[in-house]
Design an enzyme around this catalytic site. Structure first.
Site, short mmCIF file in Angstrom:
data_model
loop_
_atom_site.label_atom_id
_atom_site.label_comp_id
_atom_site.label_asym_id
_atom_site.label_seq_id
_atom_site.Cartn_x
_atom_site.Cartn_y
_atom_site.Cartn_z
N SER A 6 0.85 -1.19 0.00
CA SER A 6 0.00 0.00 0.00
C SER A 6 0.89 1.24 0.00
O SER A 6 1.58 1.53 0.97
CB SER A 6 -0.91 0.01 1.24
OG SER A 6 -1.48 1.29 1.35
N HIS A 31 -1.14 -1.25 -4.30
CA HIS A 31 -2.43 -0.90 -3.69
C HIS A 31 -2.50 0.62 -3.52
O HIS A 31 -1.62 1.23 -2.93
CB HIS A 31 -2.56 -1.61 -2.35
CG HIS A 31 -3.91 -1.50 -1.72
ND1 HIS A 31 -5.00 -2.23 -2.15
CD2 HIS A 31 -4.35 -0.74 -0.69
CE1 HIS A 31 -6.04 -1.93 -1.40
NE2 HIS A 31 -5.67 -1.02 -0.51
N ASP A 33 -4.82 3.62 -2.16
CA ASP A 33 -5.92 3.91 -1.24
C ASP A 33 -6.48 5.30 -1.48
O ASP A 33 -5.87 6.31 -1.13
CB ASP A 33 -5.42 3.84 0.20
CG ASP A 33 -5.25 2.41 0.68
OD1 ASP A 33 -6.19 1.62 0.49
OD2 ASP A 33 -4.19 2.10 1.24
N MET A 35 -9.11 8.04 -0.46
CA MET A 35 -9.99 8.43 0.64
C MET A 35 -10.53 9.83 0.36
O MET A 35 -9.78 10.70 -0.11
CB MET A 35 -9.23 8.44 1.96
CG MET A 35 -8.56 7.11 2.27
SD MET A 35 -7.84 7.11 3.92
CE MET A 35 -6.92 5.56 3.89
N HIS A 64 -8.36 1.08 -4.34
CA HIS A 64 -9.32 0.85 -3.26
C HIS A 64 -10.04 2.17 -2.99
O HIS A 64 -9.46 3.08 -2.40
CB HIS A 64 -8.54 0.35 -2.03
CG HIS A 64 -9.38 0.13 -0.81
ND1 HIS A 64 -8.83 -0.05 0.44
CD2 HIS A 64 -10.72 0.04 -0.64
CE1 HIS A 64 -9.80 -0.23 1.32
NE2 HIS A 64 -10.95 -0.18 0.69
N MET A 66 -12.23 4.31 -1.09
CA MET A 66 -12.93 4.56 0.19
C MET A 66 -13.63 5.90 0.06
O MET A 66 -13.23 6.91 0.66
CB MET A 66 -11.92 4.55 1.34
CG MET A 66 -11.45 3.14 1.67
SD MET A 66 -9.94 3.14 2.66
CE MET A 66 -8.73 3.31 1.37
N MET A 135 -11.68 -6.06 4.73
CA MET A 135 -10.95 -5.11 5.59
C MET A 135 -10.70 -5.75 6.96
O MET A 135 -11.64 -6.16 7.64
CB MET A 135 -11.73 -3.82 5.76
CG MET A 135 -11.92 -2.99 4.50
SD MET A 135 -10.39 -2.51 3.70
CE MET A 135 -9.56 -1.59 4.98
N GLY A 143 -1.43 1.60 9.39
CA GLY A 143 -0.75 1.38 10.65
C GLY A 143 -1.63 1.01 11.83
O GLY A 143 -1.20 1.11 12.98
N ASP A 173 -6.90 -6.59 3.72
CA ASP A 173 -6.32 -5.24 3.78
C ASP A 173 -6.40 -4.70 5.20
O ASP A 173 -7.50 -4.50 5.73
CB ASP A 173 -7.10 -4.34 2.81
CG ASP A 173 -6.51 -2.93 2.72
OD1 ASP A 173 -5.44 -2.69 3.30
OD2 ASP A 173 -7.16 -2.08 2.08
C1 DX5 Z 1 -6.73 1.41 5.36
C2 DX5 Z 1 -6.19 1.17 3.97
C3 DX5 Z 1 -5.11 0.15 3.92
C4 DX5 Z 1 -3.85 0.56 4.62
C5 DX5 Z 1 -3.03 -0.66 4.93
O1 DX5 Z 1 -7.78 2.28 5.30
O2 DX5 Z 1 -7.24 0.69 3.14
O3 DX5 Z 1 -4.83 -0.23 2.58
O4 DX5 Z 1 -3.07 1.44 3.84
O5 DX5 Z 1 -1.94 -0.26 5.69
P1 DX5 Z 1 -1.42 -1.11 6.92
O6 DX5 Z 1 -0.79 -2.35 6.35
O7 DX5 Z 1 -0.43 -0.19 7.54
O8 DX5 Z 1 -2.57 -1.43 7.81
ZN ZN Z 2 -6.69 -0.24 1.17
#
Ligand code: DX5
Ligand code: ZN
Length: 219
Positions: A6, A31, A33, A35, A64, A66, A135, A143, A173
């Site tokens: 990610s 990956h 993300d 948001m 992904h 979100m 998830m 993190g 994830d």
């Molecule tokens: C969380 C994200 C994940 C995140 C994973 O909202 O969708 O993809 O970046 O990161 P770690 O491995 O640090 O949980």
């Molecule tokens: Zn993600």
């Protein structure tokens, strides 16, 4: 085992170097993300950044979303050359249509589900979905600690998919690392998103090898 670092956990001021690290680690996907500050409190990056990354690497982008309203932005991600796009089950009442739109745009269509969303909610989209992003943290931040009951959830989803006789890949994830990746793999997950455990490691390439070994030993 497919490994999807990610990029959110990378140095965001130096994404080109992050891509090189992913290439050295032979990642299967990157990956990405997205948001929107609404579906989740955090705000990250969008389709122009995805396009720029896709031009710089041969590794397929695993997007992904979100976001509360994914439909108007799907075409931008498809045009950016993203190989895989997942929308959240919780974000739409027109999931079937969105998945069809993604597939018609020549990408693989995914559905992401939050920790509180039962896998059984997916039973009627299995024929039109290529992968499920399960998830194992509440989306919004990298993190976070892994939610342990996700392993049992993966097993339930695997059973549901196999019983229905569909080819649907399970991607996990959130909080994935060496202590849990073996159990997730045994439960039926195939693709692993790893953010902080990979980019936060002093030696990410060795970390990737450790993750692959943990999966191989578990099987
Ligand atoms: C969380 C994200 C994940 C995140 C994973 O909202 O969708 O993809 O970046 O990161 P770690 O491995 O640090 O949980
Ligand atoms: Zn993600």
């Amino acid at each position: 085992m497919r490994f999807a670092p990610s990029i959110l956990a990378a140095d965001l001021a130096d994404l080109a170097s992050a891509l090189q690290v992913c290439e050295r680690a032979e990642a299967e996907f990157i990956h990405f993300d997205v948001m929107d500050g609404h579906f989740v409190p955090n705000l990250t990056f969008g389709a122009p950044v995805a396009r720029a990354l896709a031009r710089r690497t041969h590794i397929p982008l695993d997007v992904h979303l979100m976001v509360s309203n994914p439909r108007p932005m799907l075409d931008d991600y498809l045009a950016a050359g993203c190989a895989r796009i997942a929308v959240h089950w919780e974000a739409t009442v027109h999931l079937d249509g969105l998945l069809t739109q993604i597939r018609n745009g020549d990408a693989r269509a995914g559905v992401a589900i939050n920790p509180a969303t039962p896998v059984e909610s997916l039973v009627d989209v299995l024929p039109v979905v290529d992968f499920v992003v399960l998830m194992s943290v509440n989306p919004g931040f990298g993190g976070q600690p892994f939610i342990e009951r996700s392993v049992a959830k993966v097993a339930r989803l695997r059973q549901m998919i196999d019983r229905a006789g569909h080819e649907v890949e399970i991607e996990v994830d959130g909080g994935v690392d060496t202590p849990n990746i073996g159990a997730l793999s045994r439960a039926g997950a195939e693709t692993f998103v790893v953010g902080s455990a990979f980019f936060g490691s002093s030696d990410p390439v060795t970390k990737a090898a450790d993750l692959r070994r943990a999966v191989a030993e578990a099987s």
